[in-house]
Scaffold this motif. Sequence first.
Motif, PDB file in Angstrom:
ATOM      1  N   MET A 189     -11.908  -2.421   8.491  1.00  0.00           N
ATOM      2  CA  MET A 189     -13.136  -3.158   8.265  1.00  0.00           C
ATOM      3  C   MET A 189     -12.838  -4.631   8.523  1.00  0.00           C
ATOM      4  N   SER A 190     -13.541  -5.203   9.488  1.00  0.00           N
ATOM      5  CA  SER A 190     -13.207  -6.569   9.894  1.00  0.00           C
ATOM      6  C   SER A 190     -13.940  -7.619   9.059  1.00  0.00           C
ATOM      7  N   LEU A 191     -13.205  -8.665   8.766  1.00  0.00           N
ATOM      8  CA  LEU A 191     -13.741  -9.840   8.086  1.00  0.00           C
ATOM      9  C   LEU A 191     -13.395 -11.052   8.942  1.00  0.00           C
ATOM     10  N   PRO A 192     -14.128 -12.162   8.778  1.00  0.00           N
ATOM     11  CA  PRO A 192     -13.796 -13.354   9.560  1.00  0.00           C
ATOM     12  C   PRO A 192     -12.386 -13.858   9.224  1.00  0.00           C
ATOM     13  N   ALA A 193     -11.788 -14.552  10.175  1.00  0.00           N
ATOM     14  CA  ALA A 193     -10.412 -15.029  10.016  1.00  0.00           C
ATOM     15  C   ALA A 193     -10.246 -15.959   8.816  1.00  0.00           C
ATOM     16  N   ASP A 194     -11.315 -16.674   8.437  1.00  0.00           N
ATOM     17  CA  ASP A 194     -11.185 -17.612   7.317  1.00  0.00           C
ATOM     18  C   ASP A 194     -11.499 -16.980   5.965  1.00  0.00           C
ATOM     19  N   MET A 195     -11.722 -15.665   5.938  1.00  0.00           N
ATOM     20  CA  MET A 195     -12.013 -14.947   4.696  1.00  0.00           C
ATOM     21  C   MET A 195     -10.870 -13.964   4.452  1.00  0.00           C
ATOM     22  N   ASN A 196      -9.978 -14.344   3.534  1.00  0.00           N
ATOM     23  CA  ASN A 196      -8.759 -13.576   3.317  1.00  0.00           C
ATOM     24  C   ASN A 196      -8.782 -12.920   1.933  1.00  0.00           C
ATOM     25  N   LEU A 197      -8.882 -11.590   1.904  1.00  0.00           N
ATOM     26  CA  LEU A 197      -8.837 -10.840   0.651  1.00  0.00           C
ATOM     27  C   LEU A 197      -7.459 -10.197   0.536  1.00  0.00           C
ATOM     28  N   VAL A 198      -6.690 -10.620  -0.466  1.00  0.00           N
ATOM     29  CA  VAL A 198      -5.322 -10.133  -0.647  1.00  0.00           C
ATOM     30  C   VAL A 198      -5.301  -9.143  -1.810  1.00  0.00           C
ATOM     31  N   PHE A 199      -4.760  -7.958  -1.558  1.00  0.00           N
ATOM     32  CA  PHE A 199      -4.626  -6.943  -2.604  1.00  0.00           C
ATOM     33  C   PHE A 199      -3.137  -6.800  -2.896  1.00  0.00           C
ATOM     34  N   ASP A 200      -2.708  -7.517  -3.920  1.00  0.00           N
ATOM     35  CA  ASP A 200      -1.305  -7.655  -4.266  1.00  0.00           C
ATOM     36  C   ASP A 200      -0.987  -6.679  -5.405  1.00  0.00           C
ATOM     37  N   TRP A 201      -0.966  -5.383  -5.043  1.00  0.00           N
ATOM     38  CA  TRP A 201      -0.709  -4.381  -6.074  1.00  0.00           C
ATOM     39  C   TRP A 201       0.067  -3.214  -5.504  1.00  0.00           C
ATOM     40  N   ASP A 202       0.743  -2.489  -6.393  1.00  0.00           N
ATOM     41  CA  ASP A 202       1.540  -1.328  -5.994  1.00  0.00           C
ATOM     42  C   ASP A 202       0.652  -0.090  -6.001  1.00  0.00           C
ATOM     43  N   GLU A 203       0.906   0.771  -5.024  1.00  0.00           N
ATOM     44  CA  GLU A 203       0.129   2.009  -4.939  1.00  0.00           C
ATOM     45  C   GLU A 203       0.634   3.008  -5.978  1.00  0.00           C
ATOM     46  N   PRO A 204      -0.287   3.621  -6.727  1.00  0.00           N
ATOM     47  CA  PRO A 204       0.130   4.622  -7.724  1.00  0.00           C
ATOM     48  C   PRO A 204       0.734   5.862  -7.046  1.00  0.00           C
ATOM     49  N   LYS A 205       1.568   6.579  -7.788  1.00  0.00           N
ATOM     50  CA  LYS A 205       2.178   7.806  -7.256  1.00  0.00           C
ATOM     51  C   LYS A 205       1.142   8.933  -7.147  1.00  0.00           C
ATOM     52  N   ASN A 206       0.207   8.986  -8.080  1.00  0.00           N
ATOM     53  CA  ASN A 206      -0.841  10.003  -8.079  1.00  0.00           C
ATOM     54  C   ASN A 206      -1.716   9.797  -6.843  1.00  0.00           C
ATOM     55  N   LYS A 207      -1.859  10.843  -6.007  1.00  0.00           N
ATOM     56  CA  LYS A 207      -2.557  10.648  -4.724  1.00  0.00           C
ATOM     57  C   LYS A 207      -4.053  10.361  -4.891  1.00  0.00           C
ATOM     58  N   ASN A 208      -4.701  10.946  -5.899  1.00  0.00           N
ATOM     59  CA  ASN A 208      -6.106  10.625  -6.166  1.00  0.00           C
ATOM     60  C   ASN A 208      -6.262   9.169  -6.579  1.00  0.00           C
ATOM     61  N   GLU A 209      -5.372   8.707  -7.469  1.00  0.00           N
ATOM     62  CA  GLU A 209      -5.432   7.316  -7.919  1.00  0.00           C
ATOM     63  C   GLU A 209      -5.169   6.357  -6.767  1.00  0.00           C
TER      64      GLU A 209
END
Length: 158
Positions: free
Chosen positions: A1-21
Motif C-alpha cells: 500500500m503506497s504512501l507519499p514519500a514524506d509520510m513515514n509510518l514506522v511499526f517498531d514491534w516484534d512479530e508474535p509467534k502465534n500465526k493468527n496474532e
Amino acid sequence: MSLPADMNLVFDWDEPKNKNEAAAMDDAANYVRAIYRGVDKRTSKDAAVSAYATGEGLHYAKTQIDSRVDGGWTATGTRRHYQATTRSAPNGNSVEIAFCVDSSKFYGKEVKTGKVLKSKPSIADFDYFKIVMVKFPTGEGLWQASKVFVETKAEKCR
C-alpha cells in the motif's frame, strides 16, 4: 500500500509467534496505513479502508480521514508505533492489538499551501491504541479492525 514519500509510518514491534496474532498485527498496521492513504488520496472511500476495517473500525477510519479532508490538510513526517502487545480471544476469531504511538515528528500539512503545521513536542504527541481485529469471514487470512479505542496524552507511551 503506497504512501507519499514524506509520510513515514514506522511499526517498531516484534512479530508474535502465534500465526493468527502475527497476521492480525500485520493487518492492524495495514489499517493504520489505509487511514493515511485515505488522507493522502482525499477520500474515506479508498478500497484499502474498506478492506482493513469493518463496523466501528470503519466508522473510526472514515471520521479520521474526513476530518482531515474537511480541514484541508494531510500529514507529513514520521509516526512511530511501538510497544505492541497482542491478546487473542479464546475462539481465535479476534485479536486485540495494543500499542503506543509517538506523533512528535508527524505534522499536519495544508493541502493548498504545503505549509507544515509544526507544534511543540508535548504529552499530546503520545497515544495508546487498542484495536480489536476480527478474522474476515471468507477465510482469506485477512483481519479487519472492528473496534478502536484511543487513550490520548498517554503518559505510559512517553
